[in-house]
Design a protein around this motif. Structure first.
Motif, mmCIF file in Angstrom:
data_model
loop_
_atom_site.group_PDB
_atom_site.id
_atom_site.type_symbol
_atom_site.label_atom_id
_atom_site.label_comp_id
_atom_site.label_asym_id
_atom_site.label_seq_id
_atom_site.Cartn_x
_atom_site.Cartn_y
_atom_site.Cartn_z
ATOM 1 N N ALA A 102 0.825 -1.208 0.000
ATOM 2 C CA ALA A 102 0.000 0.000 0.000
ATOM 3 C C ALA A 102 0.858 1.257 0.000
ATOM 4 N N ALA A 103 1.925 1.251 0.796
ATOM 5 C CA ALA A 103 2.813 2.415 0.836
ATOM 6 C C ALA A 103 3.457 2.660 -0.521
ATOM 7 N N ALA A 104 3.852 1.576 -1.179
ATOM 8 C CA ALA A 104 4.448 1.721 -2.512
ATOM 9 C C ALA A 104 3.433 2.263 -3.504
ATOM 10 N N ALA A 105 2.176 1.790 -3.385
ATOM 11 C CA ALA A 105 1.139 2.276 -4.302
ATOM 12 C C ALA A 105 0.859 3.753 -4.063
ATOM 13 N N ARG A 106 0.790 4.137 -2.780
ATOM 14 C CA ARG A 106 0.556 5.555 -2.489
ATOM 15 C C ARG A 106 1.728 6.417 -2.962
ATOM 16 N N ALA A 107 2.922 5.940 -2.745
ATOM 17 C CA ALA A 107 4.095 6.702 -3.185
ATOM 18 C C ALA A 107 4.123 6.842 -4.698
ATOM 19 N N GLY A 108 3.611 5.835 -5.400
ATOM 20 C CA GLY A 108 3.603 5.930 -6.863
ATOM 21 C C GLY A 108 2.485 6.801 -7.396
ATOM 22 N N ALA A 109 1.381 6.960 -6.608
ATOM 23 C CA ALA A 109 0.254 7.757 -7.089
ATOM 24 C C ALA A 109 0.581 9.242 -7.107
ATOM 25 N N LEU A 110 1.350 9.724 -6.109
ATOM 26 C CA LEU A 110 1.672 11.143 -6.041
ATOM 27 C C LEU A 110 2.501 11.631 -7.231
ATOM 28 N N PRO A 111 3.592 10.937 -7.609
ATOM 29 C CA PRO A 111 4.325 11.395 -8.798
ATOM 30 C C PRO A 111 3.478 11.368 -10.060
ATOM 31 N N VAL A 112 2.567 10.378 -10.150
ATOM 32 C CA VAL A 112 1.712 10.322 -11.336
ATOM 33 C C VAL A 112 0.824 11.564 -11.398
ATOM 34 N N ALA A 113 0.246 11.927 -10.235
ATOM 35 C CA ALA A 113 -0.613 13.109 -10.206
ATOM 36 C C ALA A 113 0.178 14.385 -10.514
ATOM 37 N N LEU A 114 1.387 14.504 -9.945
ATOM 38 C CA LEU A 114 2.203 15.686 -10.209
ATOM 39 C C LEU A 114 2.674 15.737 -11.656
ATOM 40 N N SER A 164 1.121 14.752 -14.127
ATOM 41 C CA SER A 164 0.012 15.082 -15.035
ATOM 42 C C SER A 164 -0.133 16.585 -15.223
ATOM 43 N N ILE A 165 0.572 17.409 -14.415
ATOM 44 C CA ILE A 165 0.470 18.859 -14.574
ATOM 45 C C ILE A 165 0.986 19.291 -15.944
ATOM 46 N N VAL A 166 2.074 18.664 -16.387
ATOM 47 C CA VAL A 166 2.673 19.064 -17.674
ATOM 48 C C VAL A 166 1.712 18.818 -18.829
ATOM 49 N N PRO A 167 1.168 17.583 -19.000
ATOM 50 C CA PRO A 167 0.196 17.422 -20.094
ATOM 51 C C PRO A 167 -1.061 18.249 -19.878
ATOM 52 N N ALA A 168 -1.424 18.522 -18.608
ATOM 53 C CA ALA A 168 -2.600 19.365 -18.361
ATOM 54 C C ALA A 168 -2.363 20.778 -18.880
ATOM 55 N N LEU A 169 -1.176 21.329 -18.613
ATOM 56 C CA LEU A 169 -0.869 22.671 -19.104
ATOM 57 C C LEU A 169 -0.822 22.698 -20.624
#
Length: 476
Positions: free
Chosen positions: A169-181, A183-188
């Motif tokens: 679970a910790a690994a999954a949570r740690a991987g979700a944050l970089p994915v969300a961050l 996504s800012i570049v393609p969002a912009l």
């Protein structure tokens, strides 16, 4: 609240990315947790079954409590890293363990195991720690359908598996944050691509609102925004064509009014001269009464038509931009007194003017404004109306207010009182005025860089205020 469309698009993109990452994380966690626990359960059952199969053969046909205790001890020692603790029940009897400690077992599992013919397993919590309990019936070969004479219970802690799940679970949570961050570049980039046509449309709309009707937007692509751009260009072309046609029609109408007014000026001047002579004859009694009355009617209508033509010529000068200011510095008290005396209004109008107040203005045009305002106040304020002219001077402007105590301006007429051909009584269009007086007064005020406003006083009566700058722009 986030109002910018760019920020909203980025925020929505981030929310979708975060939700997707969280959903994937939750699904991965659930699947991983199930896989870890199921594997631990299957391995435990397989090992326990293997140990029971190899050791149950040594049991006598009717084992005693000591034999069952020995088997329990052997199974506990064979647990290895699982550290399970076993208990045996023979023919529904009490649980037999290797020592006095009974392993934690769910009551539901024990109730189901008395009639089960296959292995059972149940997860539960003991001392805030997840545990797994299994029940393995040992069935006699000769009577496979009979209740099992011997049931082996085993329970062990799933703490190590829980740690593996927490790590996952910790690994999954740690991987979700970089994915969300990330996504800012393609969002912009996506927001920039989507908003570029919108910014073009906004710029084009601002240019069109400023009068540039030939503005067009560059259209690329075949999506909905491109369709919107093409529709905007079509609308702009139609609006430009309509505006050009309207301007042409308006120019022709203005030229027509100006030409007609100038053409009527000469014959009206001749008619006025003739009617003045005839009026003198009528006044001397040399004409018959009916002829004199008809002559007065013709004279009145001629004067009205002359005033209308003069007003139309003045309006045409404003429309053509040919009206200019001839500025002069005057004493306002003396100037207003002359305006009233010229029209024999001094006994009908009160004034409140600071002495010695001087202003730079065009005397002819301001005289036209005051004559119109006072004349309207006397005409529409009633026979006993009291008219007051007040002058107040500020640092940069002078306010001249003409008020009366008559019935005031009708509420439905107040927003249109300065429009051309507006009359106070629409039901009686044949009045002395042409309906252009206040419109001309407004144009003269604007020519000075000032304003002319109309309102009704709280106690009744109309209040018209002429505001003029102390230093009007332009002029001669």
């Amino acid at each position: 609240m986030i109002r910018g469309l760019r920020a909203q698009l980025v925020l929505v993109f981030l929310l979708v990315s975060a939700l997707s990452a969280l959903t994937a994380t939750a699904f991965t966690f659930r699947q991983g947790r199930t896989a870890i626990v199921d594997r631990a359960q299957a391995d435990a059952l397989q090992e326990l079954r293997s140990h029971i199969t190899s050791r149950a053969l040594d049991l006598p046909a009717d084992p005693a409590e000591a034999d069952l205790r020995t088997l329990a001890l052997q199974l506990d020692r064979a647990a290895g890293t699982r550290a399970w603790r076993t208990a045996l029940s023979y023919r529904g009897g009490p649980l037999i363990t290797a020592d006095a400690r009974t392993p934690p077992l769910p009551a539901q599992l024990r109730a189901q195991a008395t009639s089960a013919t296959t292995a059972l397993a149940q997860r539960f919590h003991h001392a805030r720690t997840p545990w797994l309990a299994v029940a393995l019936p040992v069935i006699a070969t000769a009577r496979p359908q009979s209740p099992p004479p011997l049931i082996v219970y085993a329970s062990f802690s799933l703490a190590s598996q829980e740690q593996d799940v927490d790590t996952l679970a910790a690994a999954a949570r740690a991987g979700a944050l970089p994915v969300a961050l990330a996504s800012i570049v393609p969002a912009l980039l996506a927001a920039r691509r989507l908003l570029r046509p919108v910014r073009r449309l906004r710029t084009a709309a601002e240019q069109m609102s400023g009068g540039s009707l030939d503005t067009r937007v560059r259209v690329t692509g075949d999506d909905e925004l491109a369709d919107l751009g093409r529709t905007f260009n079509t609308m702009a072309a139609t609006l430009q064509a309509d505006a050009a046609a309207l301007r042409d029609m308006e120019a022709r109408a203005r030229r027509f009014a100006a030409d007609v007014s100038h053409e009527l000026r000469t014959p009206l001047a001749a008619m006025t001269a003739v009617t003045e002579v005839l009026d003198a004859d009528a006044a001397s009694g040399r004409l018959a009464p009916l002829t004199a009355e008809a002559l007065h009617l013709v004279s009145d209508e001629t004067r009205k038509l002359t005033r209308l033509v003069e007003d139309l010529i003045e309006v045409s000068r404003f429309d053509a931009g040919a009206a200019v200011l001839n500025l002069d510095e005057v004493d306002l008290g003396e100037f207003i007194a002359k305006t009233l005396a010229l029209r024999h209004w001094r006994d009908q109008v009160r004034t409140d003017i600071p002495p010695g107040l001087r202003a730079r203005l065009d005397p002819r045009r301001v005289d036209v404004i005051l004559a119109n305002l006072v004349g309207n106040a006397l005409r529409h304020g009633g026979t006993t109306a009291s008219v007051l002219i007040q002058v107040r001077a500020g640092t940069d402007e002078i306010a001249i207010t003409v008020s009366d105590d008559g019935p005031g301006i009708p509420a439905d007429l107040l927003p249109h009182v300065f429009d051309r051909f507006t009359k106070a009584d629409a039901a009686r269009p044949r009045t002395d005025g042409s309906g252009l007086g206040l419109a001309i007064a407004t144009e003269n005020a604007h020519l000075h860089g000032g304003t002319l406003t109309a309102a009704n006083a709280p106690h009744g009566g109309a209040v018209l205020t002429l505001t003029l700058p102390r230093n009007p722009p332009g002029g001669k």
